[in-house]
Design a protein around this motif. Structure first.
Motif, PDB file in Angstrom:
ATOM      1  N   LYS A   1     -41.804 -48.593  13.461  1.00 30.26           N
ATOM      2  CA  LYS A   1     -42.266 -49.865  14.049  1.00 30.26           C
ATOM      3  C   LYS A   1     -43.026 -49.629  15.354  1.00 30.26           C
ATOM      4  N   ARG A   2     -42.511 -48.691  16.168  1.00 25.59           N
ATOM      5  CA  ARG A   2     -43.193 -48.378  17.434  1.00 25.59           C
ATOM      6  C   ARG A   2     -44.570 -47.770  17.169  1.00 25.59           C
ATOM      7  N   ILE A   3     -44.609 -46.822  16.224  1.00 24.81           N
ATOM      8  CA  ILE A   3     -45.883 -46.167  15.891  1.00 24.81           C
ATOM      9  C   ILE A   3     -46.867 -47.185  15.312  1.00 24.81           C
ATOM     10  N   GLY A   4     -46.336 -48.138  14.532  1.00 24.13           N
ATOM     11  CA  GLY A   4     -47.160 -49.149  13.872  1.00 24.13           C
ATOM     12  C   GLY A   4     -47.874 -50.096  14.819  1.00 24.13           C
ATOM     13  N   LYS A   5     -47.444 -50.123  16.091  1.00 22.84           N
ATOM     14  CA  LYS A   5     -48.127 -50.972  17.064  1.00 22.84           C
ATOM     15  C   LYS A   5     -49.479 -50.379  17.459  1.00 22.84           C
ATOM     16  N   GLU A   6     -49.666 -49.085  17.194  1.00 24.95           N
ATOM     17  CA  GLU A   6     -50.889 -48.407  17.630  1.00 24.95           C
ATOM     18  C   GLU A   6     -51.749 -47.899  16.473  1.00 24.95           C
ATOM     19  N   LYS A   7     -51.181 -47.837  15.258  1.00 26.22           N
ATOM     20  CA  LYS A   7     -51.901 -47.217  14.151  1.00 26.22           C
ATOM     21  C   LYS A   7     -51.827 -48.080  12.891  1.00 26.22           C
ATOM     22  N   THR A   8     -52.718 -47.799  11.949  1.00 26.47           N
ATOM     23  CA  THR A   8     -52.628 -48.389  10.617  1.00 26.47           C
ATOM     24  C   THR A   8     -51.608 -47.564   9.829  1.00 26.47           C
ATOM     25  N   VAL A   9     -50.628 -48.233   9.231  1.00 18.44           N
ATOM     26  CA  VAL A   9     -49.557 -47.510   8.534  1.00 18.44           C
ATOM     27  C   VAL A   9     -49.428 -48.040   7.110  1.00 18.44           C
ATOM     28  N   ILE A  10     -49.354 -47.111   6.139  1.00 17.40           N
ATOM     29  CA  ILE A  10     -48.952 -47.455   4.772  1.00 17.40           C
ATOM     30  C   ILE A  10     -47.625 -46.762   4.520  1.00 17.40           C
ATOM     31  N   LEU A  11     -46.631 -47.553   4.154  1.00 18.80           N
ATOM     32  CA  LEU A  11     -45.284 -47.019   3.955  1.00 18.80           C
ATOM     33  C   LEU A  11     -44.836 -47.354   2.537  1.00 18.80           C
ATOM     34  N   SER A  12     -44.561 -46.328   1.738  1.00 17.57           N
ATOM     35  CA  SER A  12     -44.086 -46.613   0.381  1.00 17.57           C
ATOM     36  C   SER A  12     -42.575 -46.541   0.346  1.00 17.57           C
ATOM     37  N   SER A  13     -41.980 -47.388  -0.493  1.00 21.19           N
ATOM     38  CA  SER A  13     -40.524 -47.401  -0.616  1.00 21.19           C
ATOM     39  C   SER A  13     -40.130 -48.122  -1.887  1.00 21.19           C
ATOM     40  N   HIS A  14     -38.911 -47.854  -2.360  1.00 20.44           N
ATOM     41  CA  HIS A  14     -38.343 -48.709  -3.420  1.00 20.44           C
ATOM     42  C   HIS A  14     -37.196 -49.518  -2.835  1.00 20.44           C
ATOM     43  N   ILE A  15     -37.038 -49.473  -1.473  1.00 17.91           N
ATOM     44  CA  ILE A  15     -35.951 -50.185  -0.795  1.00 17.91           C
ATOM     45  C   ILE A  15     -36.523 -51.425  -0.118  1.00 17.91           C
ATOM     46  N   LEU A  16     -36.105 -52.600  -0.591  1.00 17.82           N
ATOM     47  CA  LEU A  16     -36.657 -53.862  -0.083  1.00 17.82           C
ATOM     48  C   LEU A  16     -36.396 -54.066   1.402  1.00 17.82           C
ATOM     49  N   ALA A  17     -35.164 -53.787   1.823  1.00 20.73           N
ATOM     50  CA  ALA A  17     -34.792 -54.032   3.227  1.00 20.73           C
ATOM     51  C   ALA A  17     -35.667 -53.212   4.166  1.00 20.73           C
ATOM     52  N   GLU A  18     -36.010 -52.013   3.731  1.00 20.88           N
ATOM     53  CA  GLU A  18     -36.843 -51.133   4.558  1.00 20.88           C
ATOM     54  C   GLU A  18     -38.230 -51.732   4.780  1.00 20.88           C
ATOM     55  N   VAL A  19     -38.827 -52.178   3.704  1.00 21.12           N
ATOM     56  CA  VAL A  19     -40.174 -52.749   3.774  1.00 21.12           C
ATOM     57  C   VAL A  19     -40.158 -54.034   4.601  1.00 21.12           C
ATOM     58  N   GLU A  20     -39.139 -54.861   4.374  1.00 22.36           N
ATOM     59  CA  GLU A  20     -39.063 -56.126   5.112  1.00 22.36           C
ATOM     60  C   GLU A  20     -38.841 -55.884   6.602  1.00 22.36           C
ATOM     61  N   ALA A  21     -38.080 -54.831   6.944  1.00 23.94           N
ATOM     62  CA  ALA A  21     -37.753 -54.561   8.349  1.00 23.94           C
ATOM     63  C   ALA A  21     -38.926 -53.960   9.118  1.00 23.94           C
ATOM     64  N   THR A  22     -39.861 -53.311   8.428  1.00 23.39           N
ATOM     65  CA  THR A  22     -40.885 -52.549   9.144  1.00 23.39           C
ATOM     66  C   THR A  22     -42.322 -53.018   8.919  1.00 23.39           C
ATOM     67  N   CYS A  23     -42.572 -53.823   7.896  1.00 21.49           N
ATOM     68  CA  CYS A  23     -43.969 -54.059   7.471  1.00 21.49           C
ATOM     69  C   CYS A  23     -44.461 -55.481   7.738  1.00 21.49           C
ATOM     70  N   ASP A  24     -45.781 -55.586   7.988  1.00 22.70           N
ATOM     71  CA  ASP A  24     -46.428 -56.891   8.176  1.00 22.70           C
ATOM     72  C   ASP A  24     -46.722 -57.546   6.826  1.00 22.70           C
ATOM     73  N   ARG A  25     -46.986 -56.713   5.823  1.00 26.49           N
ATOM     74  CA  ARG A  25     -47.426 -57.216   4.524  1.00 26.49           C
ATOM     75  C   ARG A  25     -46.857 -56.329   3.429  1.00 26.49           C
ATOM     76  N   ILE A  26     -46.664 -56.904   2.242  1.00 22.09           N
ATOM     77  CA  ILE A  26     -46.035 -56.174   1.142  1.00 22.09           C
ATOM     78  C   ILE A  26     -46.937 -56.203  -0.093  1.00 22.09           C
ATOM     79  N   LEU A  27     -47.155 -55.025  -0.677  1.00 24.58           N
ATOM     80  CA  LEU A  27     -47.745 -54.921  -2.010  1.00 24.58           C
ATOM     81  C   LEU A  27     -46.647 -54.458  -2.952  1.00 24.58           C
TER      82      LEU A  27
END
Length: 309
Positions: free
Chosen positions: A177-203
């Motif tokens: 989350k801290r790094i994401g304030k300064e960079k474009t981040v793509i984070l892949s996961s199969h864990i919903l809570a992880e994506v919801e906790a860290t991401c602005d948008r979900i594919l």
């Protein structure tokens, strides 16, 4: 840097791992790439990172095509693959120095970059240890440090918390989350809570195709459909109450949650709300409401609904 994926297709034999996928990631956005194992997440990320060539389509990073300018794109991308390959017999400082040299960072800047990575990734107390001596959580931090050392504009993280314990997962998510304030981040996961906790948008990707694109809130609204109420009514016969609820003009269906406690699930007709009619019904019949709770569709339910086919 923006990332534009256009009609990306990749086959392994007769199997399409990625099937005509298109999406855009804006500069400064943290995108969650969600899907079951084998859905095509890793293949897409490898294509964006120039590790594999697609059979069809293209990816443009900051306007540069992966087919025409992979060397420029690689300089602007930091990639942490799922299995996080590290040299176990090196200590952290030596390993980061080695990675910095590979990226062509000028020698006089390398000590400063290493110190920055040690600080940003929380490695101060471990920096002289061999990588083989580190816990899985600290090895993930080293993986993030190697992905960031050349100060890329884009960070691609493939299942970054796999195999971590709960405390380590929280730490790595906070770091992302801290790094994401300064960079474009793509984070892949199969864990919903992880994506919801860290991401602005979900594919959400399934069987090589994108099935959903939006924020967690938008997904819930989109899947919510009809109003669903968890309703407890006392002061009358449970069957009479059931029939009365079913006869309300705004109600589509009624089901029992718990007959003994007189708890019902009431689903309203599309674009209708049954809250006031239920209150009016209770006033007319001298019933009283013990519970009235709107039921929100959980992200887990939406994910299952979209990826079980």
């Amino acid at each position: 840097m923006d990332i534009v994926v256009e009609h990306l297709t990749k086959r392994y034999g007769p199997q399409k791992a990625v099937d005509n996928v298109s999406f855009r990631v804006k500069a400064g956005e943290v995108l969650g790439f969600l899907g079951p194992n084998g859905a095509g997440k890793t293949t897409t990320m490898k294509a964006i990172s120039c590790y594999i060539n697609p059979d069809e389509g293209d990816v443009k990073v900051g306007g540069y095509s992966i087919k025409e300018h992979p060397e420029i794109i690689k300089k602007n991308i930091g990639y942490l693959p799922e299995n996080n390959p590290l040299y176990q017999d090196m200590n952290i400082i030596d390993f980061l120095e080695f990675i910095a040299k590979i990226h062509g960072i000028p020698r006089y800047l390398i000590p400063e970059r290493i110190l920055d990575m040690v600080r940003i990734c929380g490695l101060e107390g471990e920096k002289h240890k061999l990588i083989s001596e580190l816990s899985k959580g600290y090895q993930q931090r080293v993986g993030l440090a190697q992905a960031l050392i050349h100060d890329p504009e884009i960070l691609i993280l493939d299942e970054p918390t796999t195999g971590l314990d709960p405390n380590q997962i929280v730490e790595i998510r906070e770091l992302i989350k801290r790094i994401g304030k300064e960079k474009t981040v793509i984070l892949s996961s199969h864990i919903l809570a992880e994506v919801e906790a860290t991401c602005d948008r979900i594919l959400i990707i399934n069987n090589g195709r994108i099935v959903v694109d939006g924020t967690a809130e938008e997904l819930r609204k989109q899947a919510a459909g009809n109003e669903i109420l968890k309703l407890g009514i006392q002061g009358g016969d449970v069957n009479d109450i059931f029939e009365s609820l079913l006869n309300l003009e705004t109600v589509d269906s009624v089901d029992f949650i718990d007959i003994d406690k007189q708890l019902f699930e009431v689903q309203s007709l599309k674009e209708e709300t049954s809250v006031k009619p239920i209150f009016d019904l209770c006033v007319r019949n001298n019933y009283y409401i013990s519970e009235l709770t709107p039921t929100e569709k959980k992200l887990e339910d939406i994910f299952r609904q979209l990826t079980l086919h």
